[in-house]
Design an enzyme around this catalytic site. Structure first.
Site, PDB file in Angstrom:
ATOM      1  N   SER A  33       0.811  -1.225   0.000  1.00 26.54           N
ATOM      2  CA  SER A  33       0.000   0.000   0.000  1.00 26.54           C
ATOM      3  C   SER A  33       0.842   1.271   0.000  1.00 26.54           C
ATOM      4  CB  SER A  33      -0.902  -0.007   1.238  1.00 26.54           C
ATOM      5  OG  SER A  33      -0.080  -0.123   2.404  1.00 26.54           O
ATOM      6  N   GLY A  69      13.520  13.851   1.003  1.00 23.79           N
ATOM      7  CA  GLY A  69      13.892  14.940   0.100  1.00 23.79           C
ATOM      8  C   GLY A  69      12.754  15.411  -0.780  1.00 23.79           C
ATOM      9  N   GLY A  70      12.070  14.486  -1.454  1.00 21.92           N
ATOM     10  CA  GLY A  70      10.957  14.883  -2.295  1.00 21.92           C
ATOM     11  C   GLY A  70      10.833  14.059  -3.559  1.00 21.92           C
ATOM     12  N   ARG A 298      26.522   9.791  -3.877  1.00 21.23           N
ATOM     13  CA  ARG A 298      26.331   8.970  -2.676  1.00 21.23           C
ATOM     14  C   ARG A 298      27.268   7.754  -2.632  1.00 21.23           C
ATOM     15  NH1 ARG A 298      19.741   8.623  -2.187  1.00 21.23           N
ATOM     16  NH2 ARG A 298      19.474  10.739  -1.467  1.00 21.23           N
ATOM     17  N   HIS A 358      19.915   1.503   1.253  1.00 17.95           N
ATOM     18  CA  HIS A 358      18.858   2.515   1.098  1.00 17.95           C
ATOM     19  C   HIS A 358      17.826   2.134   0.049  1.00 17.95           C
ATOM     20  CE1 HIS A 358      17.121   6.403   1.548  1.00 17.95           C
ATOM     21  NE2 HIS A 358      17.495   6.850   0.373  1.00 17.95           N
ATOM     22  N   GLU A 382       9.464  -0.103  -5.979  1.00 13.47           N
ATOM     23  CA  GLU A 382      10.835  -0.558  -5.695  1.00 13.47           C
ATOM     24  C   GLU A 382      11.026  -2.049  -5.936  1.00 13.47           C
ATOM     25  OE1 GLU A 382      12.351   1.375  -2.189  1.00 13.47           O
ATOM     26  OE2 GLU A 382      14.076   0.040  -2.097  1.00 13.47           O
ATOM     27  N   SER A 398      12.530   7.910  -7.352  1.00 14.80           N
ATOM     28  CA  SER A 398      11.775   6.679  -7.062  1.00 14.80           C
ATOM     29  C   SER A 398      10.316   6.955  -6.726  1.00 14.80           C
ATOM     30  CB  SER A 398      12.446   5.866  -5.956  1.00 14.80           C
ATOM     31  OG  SER A 398      12.989   6.695  -4.988  1.00 14.80           O
TER      32      SER A 398
END
Ligand SMILES: Cc1cc2nc3c(=O)[nH]c(=O)nc-3n(C[C@H](O)[C@H](O)[C@H](O)COP(=O)(O)OP(=O)(O)OC[C@H]3O[C@@H](n4cnc5c(N)ncnc54)[C@H](O)[C@@H]3O)c2cc1C
Length: 563
Positions: A33, A69-70, A298, A358, A382, A398
């Site tokens: 969900s 972050g967004g 990263r 992550h 994902e 994502s």
């Protein structure tokens, strides 16, 4: 490259006897969900389908909820779809599919509009326009956010509100999906679940969407919540689905590392504000690793943090906020209060950090509508490998993927349901024997901890063939024990799933003899042209065929001009 490897996984996790198990029928079942599953459920319902939406925790509990972050979308004046496409392809290290990237990026502005019309309150500037921030890899400010760094919460709550208000969607919380049920022809048409009261139940549907999120819990250090145990990939592989690029696991370089505290992600914004990384001797090590120092990509920062830990024989590196030109307590109040609880003053004391798993970049191979390789089975978010991310995921892409492809998959499922006039479904009467009770008691929590530590050591930010082969031997040893014991509760099912997916990650990482994107092998430094290819694992009985599947080499310029 072409080889086969034993998987040691049975077709079903538990002995099946479905004769007395209640079976409920829907047009579509969505497992998960978060942003991907909720969006897909809403679209399928809009197309007229009855939908069961299953979640093993509360509807809100997901990776989506934690997103900070967004979400990336082309909305700014100086920005363009071509620029966002180009940034995504560059970060993906030549493995992203230009057509998928173009499709997803083009739908970004509409996805933001859809969020706004569901009531999501995104941050705005003084003029009332959506505020856009810039993140690593993005050449333009294009990240919309909510509550500064509570974007996931705003998105997840808006989606759950809409789901609850949609009559055609029936939500089932705290229902654990154990396995996909297949017809003798290999079509998936049901999900075997366990309810909160540990009762078995089957949800039947001609179309089943997996949106179970990532696999962060396989690693000892992770930013992911407890739900991220790779269940979707594991159950789909047991049902015969092809997985792609499982070796690409993205690590976040700065997770708070205090024994007993949750591994909270400390975002790039803190380093952007002037936070620097030091080793235990106070040495600042990033400037010698990359010209952008603490703001390097990263994967570069993750490796540098890891190397500094090894070089100084320490359990972490340290984030130093003492040089900030504003009060860190005010600027980062959430981090401040967590650290204060453990006696760390973030304005003066070094903050211990480590890299943490992550994001699962690879996953179930899907086409542009979300079809997996198994009839009746779709995947989004994902859990899926859509072709958007290539060998590395660009930050904030994502959520964009989950919303855009969630909508596309839900719409395609809705159309398929409408076009299927027969809507006939088999009645499942499967019976399979399970293992007998073993003579010793197996401690599942101990096994989980051992697996997580092994993955962190051998399949983390730096990998070697020797280390990964040793890890695989150990996993196969555990697999044999797991096969011989009855798996009776969600923790045991999750462990079995994590163990299975850990092996898929290891097999794929061993196959890829190069370093590309987030996959770094100390015994194969640098990218190799012959590895401009995907790894694909195709289950065949109790084995997996591993292949490298080449893609056409195209320059970024030609990829953009042809799309
Ligand atoms: C700390 C953090 C910060 C992040 N920040 C950002 C960001 O700023 N921008 C961005 O774009 N991305 C970000 N990400 C990544 C992004 O949040 C996720 O990739 C995305 O939300 C995944 O959505 P999803 O729908 O695929 O899965 P999820 O949101 O994880 O949902 C998975 C769902 O599947 C259910 N489920 C799993 N297994 C089972 C089972 N066996 N039976 C029943 N249900 C099951 C879960 O209960 C849950 O409902 C971040 C991730 C983390 C962890």
């Amino acid at each position: 490259m072409d080889s086969s490897a034993p998987l040691h996984s049975p077709r079903y996790l538990i002995p099946l006897d479905l004769r007395n198990v209640p079976q409920y029928r829907f047009d579509a079942v969505v497992v998960g969900s978060g942003a991907g599953g909720s969006t897909a459920a809403l679209e399928a319902a809009r197309a007229g389908s009855s939908v069961a939406l299953l979640s093993k925790a509360a509807l809100e509990s997901s990776n989506t909820l934690l997103a900070k972050g967004g979400m990336a979308a082309v909305l700014g004046e100086g920005d363009s779809i071509a620029a966002h496409v180009q940034d995504t392809l560059r970060v993906g290290c030549d493995l992203a599919d230009p057509k998928v990237v173009e499709d997803v990026v083009s739908c970004g502005p509409a996805a933001v509009q859809a969020l706004l019309s569901m009531g999501a309150e995104l941050d705005r500037d003084e003029s009332g326009a959506l505020e856009l921030s810039k993140e690593g890899g993005h050449s333009q400010p294009r990240i919309v956010h909510a509550g500064v760094d509570a974007t996931g919460k705003a998105i997840q709550s808006s989606l759950v509100r809409s789901v609850r208000a949609t009559e055609r969607i029936s939500s089932f919380e705290h229902v654990f999906a154990i396995d996909l049920l297949s017809t003798p022809e290999g079509r998936v048409a049901g999900v075997l679940c366990s309810t909160e009261r540990r009762e078995l139940v089957v949800f039947q549907a001609p179309q089943i969407i997996l949106a179970t999120g990532g696999a962060g819990q396989i690693y000892r250090e992770t930013t992911n919540p407890v739900i991220a145990t790779a269940d979707g990939v594991a159950m789909a592989v047991r049902a015969g689905a092809v997985v792609r690029d499982m070796e690409f696991i993205q690590f976040h370089p700065t997770c708070l590392y205090i024994a007993g505290a949750a591994r909270v992600l400390i975002s790039e914004v803190v380093r952007g504000a002037g936070g620097v990384l030091r080793d235990r001797n106070g040495l600042r090590f990033m400037p010698e690793s990359h010209p952008a120092a603490e703001l390097a990509p990263r994967d570069v920062v993750s490796r540098a943090v890891f190397d500094s830990m090894l070089a100084t024989d320490d359990t972490s590196a340290y984030l130093d906020l003492s040089g900030l030109d504003r009060d860190p307590h005010q600027a980062f109040s959430g981090l401040s209060s967590i650290c204060e609880f453990f006696g760390i003053d973030i304005a003066t004391d070094p903050i211990p950090v480590r890299p943490g798993c992550h994001y699962q970049v690879g996953g179930l191979k899907v086409d542009r509508e979300g079809h997996t390789s198994v009839p009746g089975l779709w995947a989004v978010g994902e859990v899926a490998s859509s072709g958007l991310h290539g060998a590395n995921r660009m930050g904030s892409n994502s959520l964009l993927e989950a919303l855009v492809l969630g909508a596309a998959t839900g719409a395609a499922v809705g159309q398929t349901v409408q076009a299927d006039v027969s809507r006939s479904l088999p009645s499942f009467t499967v019976r399979e024997q399970g293992p007998k009770t073993p003579p010793v008691r197996v401690n599942v929590d101990d096994l989980v901890y051992s697996l997580k530590s092994l993955m962190w050591r051998e399949l983390g930010v730096r990998r070697t063939g020797t280390g990964m082969n040793e890890a695989l031997d150990k996993m196969r040893f555990w697999s044999r024990a797991v096969r011989a014991m009855p798996l009776e509760d969600p923790r045991a099912w999750e462990f079995s799933n994590m163990l299975e997916v850990a092996q898929l990650i290891t097999l794929s990482a061993l196959a890829r003899e190069e370093s590309r994107g987030v996959h770094h092998r100390s015994d194969f430094e640098g990218a190799r042209p012959e590895w401009l290819a995907h790894t694909e694992l195709t289950p065949q009985g109790n084995e997996a065929m591993i292949e490298s599947v080449g893609i056409e080499r195209r320059s970024l310029a030609s990829a953009l001009s042809s799309s």
